[in-house]
Write an enzyme that holds these catalytic residues in place. Structure first.
Site, PDB file in Angstrom:
ATOM      1  CB  CYS A  92      -0.989  -0.040   1.163  1.00 12.44           C
ATOM      2  SG  CYS A  92      -2.281   1.203   0.988  1.00 12.44           S
ATOM      3  CG  HIS A 181      -3.885  -3.477   2.928  1.00 11.04           C
ATOM      4  ND1 HIS A 181      -2.941  -2.994   3.793  1.00 11.04           N
ATOM      5  CD2 HIS A 181      -4.464  -2.391   2.365  1.00 11.04           C
ATOM      6  CE1 HIS A 181      -2.945  -1.677   3.776  1.00 11.04           C
ATOM      7  NE2 HIS A 181      -3.861  -1.275   2.921  1.00 11.04           N
ATOM      8  CB  SER A 235      -1.342 -12.070  38.168  1.00 10.80           C
ATOM      9  OG  SER A 235      -1.405 -12.496  36.822  1.00 10.80           O
ATOM     10  N   GLY A 236      -2.116 -15.354  38.151  1.00 13.22           N
ATOM     11  CA  GLY A 236      -3.198 -16.211  37.660  1.00 13.22           C
ATOM     12  C   GLY A 236      -3.476 -15.932  36.199  1.00 13.22           C
ATOM     13  CB  VAL A 238      -2.480 -16.155  29.749  1.00 15.59           C
ATOM     14  CG1 VAL A 238      -2.853 -14.812  29.205  1.00 15.59           C
ATOM     15  CG2 VAL A 238      -1.646 -16.911  28.740  1.00 15.59           C
ATOM     16  CB  ALA A 241       0.498 -18.573  33.833  1.00 12.66           C
TER      17      ALA A 241
END
Ligand code: XMP
Length: 522
Positions: A92, A181, A235-236, A238, A241
């Site tokens: 583009c 695109h 923190s729990g 993702v 973890a």
């Protein structure tokens, strides 16, 4: 502006640099390149040819951009890049730059061309199309100016009714350009075109795979940490973890995780973190049960910003106390992702809410950071998590604010009110899961306002709390739309919440998008 410094510590992988001309498409291009198993990084358009060459990239992609190439001060590519021998693909705005800077012609159209367009590929499709792809195909356009003449020495390999040079290339110089695109899904053969550029023009090897990402990260972590000790706040969510699981794979018992249970987590979340990391992974875990301290500090606090600050500050104190037991830790693991790295330079200074990240780095703590996810997009982090064997509930967990349920309880946060909200929230999430809408919805949760209303249950008048259901769809949380949940699903949630949660007699559904609302209520 994006930062030009490399994100990945070592060039283990063939790297394609995506030069960002300011459109929202640069990240999408970078992700598509990675989906083709080639490592990509985004660099600012102010990058010089020298800086590009120093990175020894396999190829360079010039992104689209909002400007017209004819506007004064419109961004340009350092022209020396064209002579560097590095394969180039202009998309583009990037294609228009190639045309303009190498002596072709870019003209203003009477009106722009937006949306799906028929593309006619020349018989000899050249490097980008080859001979296998259909000669007539649909592509997605979004441009105002048109490339009316390709530069001398270039072959036009595709046209549209509006654009005489919709795709052109000089295979000898390895310079390619497409006005459309290829990175968007509305260009059905777009990914094949990108792959042809990556594999044929750049000679890239498809080595950016989950296995090799994990292997190289593990090596890099071992090299950085050596025999030192590291800590990681869980923190729990993702990101922390996956970061913890990856670092644990690299350095085992040299890692200690700290999980602060603030009492403001979702139902069952604390137990799941402990179960997964301590029992299943055998990670050393300090489980700090700090709910009482949080409730004590939050007594009487109703102002949203004060609440966020109170929770954030106490979290840091509790975290510091816990890490006192592992004083020799010199490294702090953080789940920073690539979009955070890209955006850290561009963040709007206007503070809408003071964000608190669990495990956030306090100013006065001196650690060296270990950030194993710094080069990864969220979808890649999830794949790494799956590959490492983390449970689906953690890998696919919805975003959850650092201050937890504290910002979903309007007014004072008390243990009783948290219990009501946890219960209602669990029902909302359970029903979304049963309806198999989990992956279509960005976030779905319950909010507890500080009002009561009159109702009737059995023959009794009630005067109890309402619960507000909030469910949104979003790409990145910057904007969001309220989810068009099926009525029967809303009905099931409403019935269950009223029947199962003590103290609730009414359920409302929040139909505000962002903006003007925010996703959270505080
Ligand atoms: P808002 O409410 O600003 O939220 O539209 C945008 C996204 O950010 C999450 N959120 C937070 N995440 N710490 C976080 O790590 C925070 O303090 C915080 N506050 C909001 C929110 O859940 C949504 O996904």
């Amino acid at each position: 502006m994006t930062d030009a410094s490399p994100v990945h510590p070592e060039p283990h992988f063939d790297t394609v640099l995506v030069v960002d001309f300011g459109a929202q498409y640069a990240q999408l291009i970078a992700r598509r390149v990675r989906e083709a198993h080639v490592y990509s990084e985004i660099v600012p358009h102010t990058i010089t040819a020298e800086e590009i060459i120093a990175r020894r990239p396999a190829g360079v992609i010039l992104s689209g951009g909002p400007a017209s190439v004819h506007v004064d001060g419109a961004p340009r590519l350092d022209p020396a890049v064209y002579d560097s021998g590095v394969p180039i693909l202009g998309i583009c705005y990037g294609a228009q730059l190639v045309a303009l800077q190498l002596g072709g012609e870019v003209s203003k159209l009477d009106r722009g061309e937006y949306g799906k367009t028929e593309l006619t590929v020349a018989d000899q499709g050249g490097v980008l199309f080859g001979t296998d792809q259909p000669r007539d195909q649909i592509v997605w356009m979004s441009h105002f100016d048109s490339i009316t003449r390709a530069p001398a020495g270039f072959d036009v390999v595709a046209t549209t009714s509006h654009v005489p040079a919709a795709a052109f290339e000089d295979a000898g110089r390895k310079i390619h350009a497409v006005q459309f695109h290829p990175e968007v899904v509305h260009t059905p053969h777009g990914q094949e075109i990108l792959k042809r550029f990556l594999y044929e023009a750049c000679g890239c090897r498809p080595t950016w795979t989950m296995t090799s990402i994990i292997e190289t990260s593990v090596e890099a972590i071992r090299e950085q940490v050596g025999t030192g000790r590291a800590i990681c706040g869980l923190s729990g969510g993702v990101d922390s973890a996956v970061a913890a699981a990856l670092v644990h794979k690299a350095i085992g018992h040299q890692l200690t995780c700290v999980f602060v249970d603030t009492g403001l987590m979702r139902q069952g979340e604390g137990e799941q973190v402990v179960e997964t990391f301590k029992r299943n992974f055998g990670i050393e875990l300090i489980h700090v049960r700090a709910a009482d301290r949080f409730f004590e500090r939050l007594a009487g606090v109703v102002d949203p910003e004060e609440k966020r600050k109170t929770i954030g500050e106490l979290f840091i104190r509790v975290f510091e106390d816990a890490q006192g037991g592992i004083e020799d830790a010199r490294f702090l693991v953080q789940g920073t992702l690539y979009p955070d790295v890209i955006e850290s330079g561009t963040k709007d200074a206007a503070k809408i809410k003071s964000h608190h990240n669990v495990g956030g780095l306090p100013d006065d703590m001196e650690f060296e950071l270990v950030e194993p996810l710094r080069s990864l997009f969220k979808d890649e982090v999830r794949k790494v998590g799956e590959e490492l064997g983390l449970p689906e509930e953690i890998v696919w967990r919805q975003p959850f604010p650092g201050p937890g349920l504290g910002v979903r309880i309007i007014g004072e946060v008390t243990p009783e009110r948290v219990a009501i909200l946890q219960h209602a929230d669990a029902i909302v999430r359970e029903e979304i899961k049963k309806a198999e809408l989990e992956r279509d919805i960005w976030q779905a949760f319950a909010v507890l306002p500080d009002i009561r209303s009159v109702g009737v249950m059995g023959d009794e008048r009630t005067y109890a709390h309402p619960i507000i259901i909030r469910a949104v769809t979003s790409e990145d949380a910057m904007t969001a739309d309220w989810a068009r949940l099926p009525y029967d699903l809303l009905e099931r949630m409403s019935n269950r919440i009223i029947n199962e949660v003590d103290g609730v007699n009414r359920v409302a559904y929040d139909i505000t998008s962002k903006p003007p609302g925010t996703i959270e209520w505080e």
